[in-house]
Design a protein around this motif. Sequence first.
Motif, short mmCIF file in Angstrom:
data_model
loop_
_atom_site.label_atom_id
_atom_site.label_comp_id
_atom_site.label_asym_id
_atom_site.label_seq_id
_atom_site.Cartn_x
_atom_site.Cartn_y
_atom_site.Cartn_z
N GLU A 1 0.81 -1.22 0.00
CA GLU A 1 0.00 0.00 0.00
C GLU A 1 0.85 1.27 0.00
O GLU A 1 0.59 2.22 0.74
N GLY A 2 1.89 1.26 -0.84
CA GLY A 2 2.70 2.45 -0.99
C GLY A 2 3.69 2.69 0.13
O GLY A 2 4.32 3.75 0.20
N LYS A 3 3.86 1.72 1.02
CA LYS A 3 4.78 1.89 2.16
C LYS A 3 6.10 1.16 1.89
O LYS A 3 6.14 0.14 1.19
N PHE A 4 7.18 1.68 2.47
CA PHE A 4 8.51 1.10 2.33
C PHE A 4 9.21 1.11 3.69
O PHE A 4 9.02 2.03 4.49
N SER A 5 10.01 0.08 3.94
CA SER A 5 10.90 0.09 5.10
C SER A 5 12.18 0.80 4.68
O SER A 5 12.89 0.33 3.77
N VAL A 6 12.47 1.92 5.32
CA VAL A 6 13.59 2.77 4.92
C VAL A 6 14.66 2.71 6.02
O VAL A 6 14.36 2.92 7.20
N TYR A 7 15.91 2.41 5.62
CA TYR A 7 17.00 2.24 6.58
C TYR A 7 18.04 3.33 6.39
O TYR A 7 18.49 3.60 5.27
N GLN A 8 18.42 3.95 7.50
CA GLN A 8 19.46 4.97 7.50
C GLN A 8 20.25 4.84 8.79
O GLN A 8 19.67 4.82 9.88
N VAL B 1 9.13 2.18 8.88
CA VAL B 1 8.20 2.14 7.76
C VAL B 1 7.71 3.55 7.46
O VAL B 1 7.24 4.27 8.36
N ARG B 2 7.86 3.94 6.19
CA ARG B 2 7.43 5.28 5.77
C ARG B 2 6.61 5.15 4.49
O ARG B 2 6.63 4.13 3.81
N LYS B 3 5.89 6.20 4.17
CA LYS B 3 5.04 6.19 2.99
C LYS B 3 5.68 7.02 1.89
O LYS B 3 6.32 8.05 2.15
N LEU B 4 5.52 6.55 0.63
CA LEU B 4 6.10 7.26 -0.50
C LEU B 4 5.16 8.37 -0.97
O LEU B 4 3.99 8.13 -1.27
N ASP B 5 5.69 9.58 -1.02
CA ASP B 5 4.98 10.72 -1.62
C ASP B 5 5.62 10.95 -2.99
O ASP B 5 6.58 11.72 -3.12
N LYS C 1 8.27 13.57 -4.45
CA LYS C 1 9.52 12.83 -4.55
C LYS C 1 10.25 12.71 -3.21
O LYS C 1 11.42 13.06 -3.07
N LYS C 2 9.51 12.17 -2.22
CA LYS C 2 10.13 11.98 -0.92
C LYS C 2 9.33 10.97 -0.11
O LYS C 2 8.20 10.59 -0.47
N PHE C 3 9.93 10.50 0.99
CA PHE C 3 9.22 9.66 1.95
C PHE C 3 8.63 10.56 3.04
O PHE C 3 9.23 11.57 3.42
N VAL C 4 7.47 10.17 3.54
CA VAL C 4 6.86 10.90 4.65
C VAL C 4 6.51 9.91 5.75
O VAL C 4 6.30 8.72 5.50
N ASP C 5 6.46 10.40 6.98
CA ASP C 5 6.09 9.55 8.10
C ASP C 5 4.62 9.15 7.98
O ASP C 5 3.80 9.89 7.41
N LEU C 6 4.27 8.00 8.53
CA LEU C 6 2.90 7.51 8.44
C LEU C 6 1.92 8.43 9.14
O LEU C 6 0.74 8.48 8.79
N SER C 7 2.40 9.19 10.11
CA SER C 7 1.52 10.09 10.85
C SER C 7 1.21 11.37 10.09
O SER C 7 0.30 12.11 10.43
N ASP C 8 2.02 11.63 9.02
CA ASP C 8 1.82 12.89 8.28
C ASP C 8 0.60 12.79 7.36
O ASP C 8 0.28 11.74 6.84
#
Length: 340
Positions: A312-319, A325-329, A333-340
């Motif tokens: 559902e458009g979500k990705f596990s992003v590692y840094q 887990v964040r959502k693709l905007d 052209k960026k990742f956003v937090d699920l709460s945003d």
Amino acid sequence: FVSFIQKNEQIDAEVIKPNNLVKLSVDVMDLNNLLGLEIGDNAIIANAPSFIPSTIHFWDGTTLAVNGNYKTLDTTKIKERNGQDANGFKYNEFLIPVDKPIRALDFDVKFKHKGFTGYRLDSVNKIAKVDGGQIELLSNQNGEVKISYPQVMDKRIGETHGFYKNGEMLKNSGRTSYSVPTIEMIEWLKKTLTTYQKAVDLIDNKELKSKQEVDAYLAKKLLKKPAQSDKKAFAKTFYAGPVDHIMIYVENSKPESATKKVTLKLHKDDRESFNEGYFVAKDSKNNKYGIVDAKGNWIVNPTYDDIRAESEGKFSVYQNRIGRVRKLDALNKKFVDLSD
């Protein structure tokens, strides 16, 4: 011969800009199914196929002829276990100079295998001469067909089909097989037994007094054993009706060259690489991960240590070894937090 076959869930393809890494790994059973072969593991191992990429199918619906424009990272390896050829192969990993996500690949698979030749036997032509011996139709009564052949050919004998006069194939309701010594072997066994009995009598009468004398006597008296290839095998096949003729298929003794055009698709259940039209990609210059679309354009620049697609458009992003887990905007052209 050349034939075409499609199989799913056979390759892994990783987007590495400016190249794609395609991994192909199969075992013997997969290889049998893939190439439509019914030959033993050893025959496949002895004639390991060569996979040659020919056409690329991209996720955006376009295709591209490879024309030899790829690099092989690993040569074909046959793993060994306990001194024997194992059931696992690791085939080549291909580095292909395209930066769009690959959905499927066409391969020309070149290999050698021992095909089968069919022989017809009926009331007129009861014998078929085959390399390695001959097959003989011994009887054909009430749907029961009996044949004989040298036992050394036993592993080469394939399917046997029975037919009505009109050419319709009969249903096979069972098969039995057995082998018996030849007349020459039986005579040799009888004479050998007589020789040993005579040797025992001579030992009892003290005419043979030492092991050396016994060995010399047996070496002189024993006849040469007939070749094992003379042993006969018999097979009965039962059919649901009167048989006009049979077709028996025998594996050829020499392998033949063949090519199959095979389309292998990306693993259907591989959700770590793509999600709703967007794909995890790696930049080979900095070894960082980002997101690309079906045309290979960067949607999220490669600045992350690792990315894995979820749902559902979500990705596990590692840094810095920390993942969330964040959502693709995609629009911004960026990742956003699920709460945003």
